[in-house]
Write a protein that holds these residues in place. Structure first.
Motif, mmCIF file in Angstrom:
data_model
loop_
_atom_site.group_PDB
_atom_site.id
_atom_site.type_symbol
_atom_site.label_atom_id
_atom_site.label_comp_id
_atom_site.label_asym_id
_atom_site.label_seq_id
_atom_site.Cartn_x
_atom_site.Cartn_y
_atom_site.Cartn_z
ATOM 1 N N SER A 102 0.812 -1.217 0.000
ATOM 2 C CA SER A 102 0.000 0.000 0.000
ATOM 3 C C SER A 102 0.841 1.261 0.000
ATOM 4 O O SER A 102 1.822 1.380 0.736
ATOM 5 C CB SER A 102 -0.911 -0.007 1.245
ATOM 6 N N TRP A 103 0.426 2.207 -0.864
ATOM 7 C CA TRP A 103 1.027 3.540 -0.890
ATOM 8 C C TRP A 103 -0.092 4.564 -0.710
ATOM 9 O O TRP A 103 -1.015 4.633 -1.524
ATOM 10 C CB TRP A 103 1.759 3.791 -2.208
ATOM 11 N N THR A 104 0.013 5.333 0.355
ATOM 12 C CA THR A 104 -0.940 6.410 0.605
ATOM 13 C C THR A 104 -0.208 7.733 0.479
ATOM 14 O O THR A 104 0.722 8.016 1.242
ATOM 15 C CB THR A 104 -1.555 6.292 2.017
ATOM 16 N N THR A 105 -0.585 8.529 -0.502
ATOM 17 C CA THR A 105 0.087 9.807 -0.710
ATOM 18 C C THR A 105 -0.352 10.812 0.353
ATOM 19 O O THR A 105 -1.392 10.664 0.988
ATOM 20 C CB THR A 105 -0.200 10.364 -2.106
ATOM 21 N N GLU A 106 0.460 11.853 0.520
ATOM 22 C CA GLU A 106 0.227 12.836 1.565
ATOM 23 C C GLU A 106 0.071 14.234 0.983
ATOM 24 O O GLU A 106 0.558 14.531 -0.103
ATOM 25 C CB GLU A 106 1.396 12.828 2.556
ATOM 26 N N HIS A 121 -2.525 -1.629 -3.309
ATOM 27 C CA HIS A 121 -3.469 -0.531 -3.092
ATOM 28 C C HIS A 121 -2.741 0.804 -3.196
ATOM 29 O O HIS A 121 -1.733 1.017 -2.519
ATOM 30 C CB HIS A 121 -4.119 -0.635 -1.716
ATOM 31 N N TRP A 122 -3.274 1.685 -4.028
ATOM 32 C CA TRP A 122 -2.720 3.038 -4.158
ATOM 33 C C TRP A 122 -3.823 4.013 -3.752
ATOM 34 O O TRP A 122 -4.834 4.143 -4.444
ATOM 35 C CB TRP A 122 -2.261 3.276 -5.590
ATOM 36 N N ASN A 123 -3.606 4.666 -2.618
ATOM 37 C CA ASN A 123 -4.583 5.614 -2.095
ATOM 38 C C ASN A 123 -4.100 7.028 -2.370
ATOM 39 O O ASN A 123 -3.116 7.480 -1.775
ATOM 40 C CB ASN A 123 -4.762 5.404 -0.590
#
Length: 218
Positions: free
Chosen positions: A122-126, A145-147
């Motif tokens: 998972s990568w959740t950008t900020e 998962h790319w959020n």
């Protein structure tokens, strides 16, 4: 010879070993703007004795392409000069939490992450990251998962996703980026292609969609 090194602006495919590159060597290339290289950190090297190459000292560097081999880096070892506009990374095998170092680069316009540079599901950008990014390429990563929100890539023009065979979908909110011109998907899962087609159905003016399917990816 020294004058030639000082005036050098482009350097392609040298191989550096962590711990063997000194500050004096780095300062020999004060005007370097473009660098493509291989960096090796021996598996048995200690962090203290063999620090990662100090790219942040190359204050005029604008384009950097690194293929990395060896011991996995720790937080704080990966740093780049704020002058970087184009960055291509391969084989680092870093957790996605390390990407904040890249996201904070103020002048970064092109980012290409290739061949296991970042690993994890998972990568959740900020917020306040990638403020000037225009082109993003994700190539051969194991992300699932790319959020991401359109607010996180407010100037993005081109998105390329290639051979991310575990990725489930492209975030639909990417469609809200007003500057986006091109989305390319190559050899990804059918669910990724379906998510891009849903974006295409929004009939966004000026947005072009390119899909190259791979029958071997479900």
């Amino acid at each position: 010879m020294k004058d030639e090194m000082h005036s050098l602006v482009s350097l392609s495919f040298p191989c550096f070993t962590c711990g063997e590159v000194t500050d004096e060597m780095i300062l020999s290339f004060p005007n370097l703007q473009n660098l493509s290289c291989i960096v090796v950190k021996p598996i048995n090297a200690s962090t203290d004795s063999s620090p990662f190459f100090a790219f942040e000292s190359l204050c005029k560097l604008e384009s950097l392409n690194i293929s990395y081999y060896g011991k996995v880096l720790k937080a704080g070892e990966l740093n780049f000069p704020s002058s970087i506009k184009k960055l291509t990374l391969s084989n680092f095998q870093l957790p996605w939490s390390h990407i904040s170092v890249i996201g904070r680069l103020p002048n970064l316009e092109v980012l290409k992450l290739k061949s296991k540079t970042f690993e994890g599901p998972s990568w959740t950008t900020e917020e306040e990251h990638f403020l000037n990014l225009k082109c993003l390429k994700l190539d051969t990563l194991n992300i699932v998962h790319w959020n991401a929100s359109g607010d996180h890539f407010s100037r993005l023009q081109q998105l390329i996703v290639r051979k991310c065979e575990q990725l489930e979908e492209i975030p639909l909110d990417i469609a809200s980026i007003s500057t986006l011109q091109i989305i390319e998907v190559h050899q990804c899962r059918k669910s990724v292609e379906d998510s891009v087609r849903r974006i295409e159905e929004e009939d966004i003016e000026g947005l072009k969609i390119f899909i190259k399917s791979s029958h071997s990816v479900v």
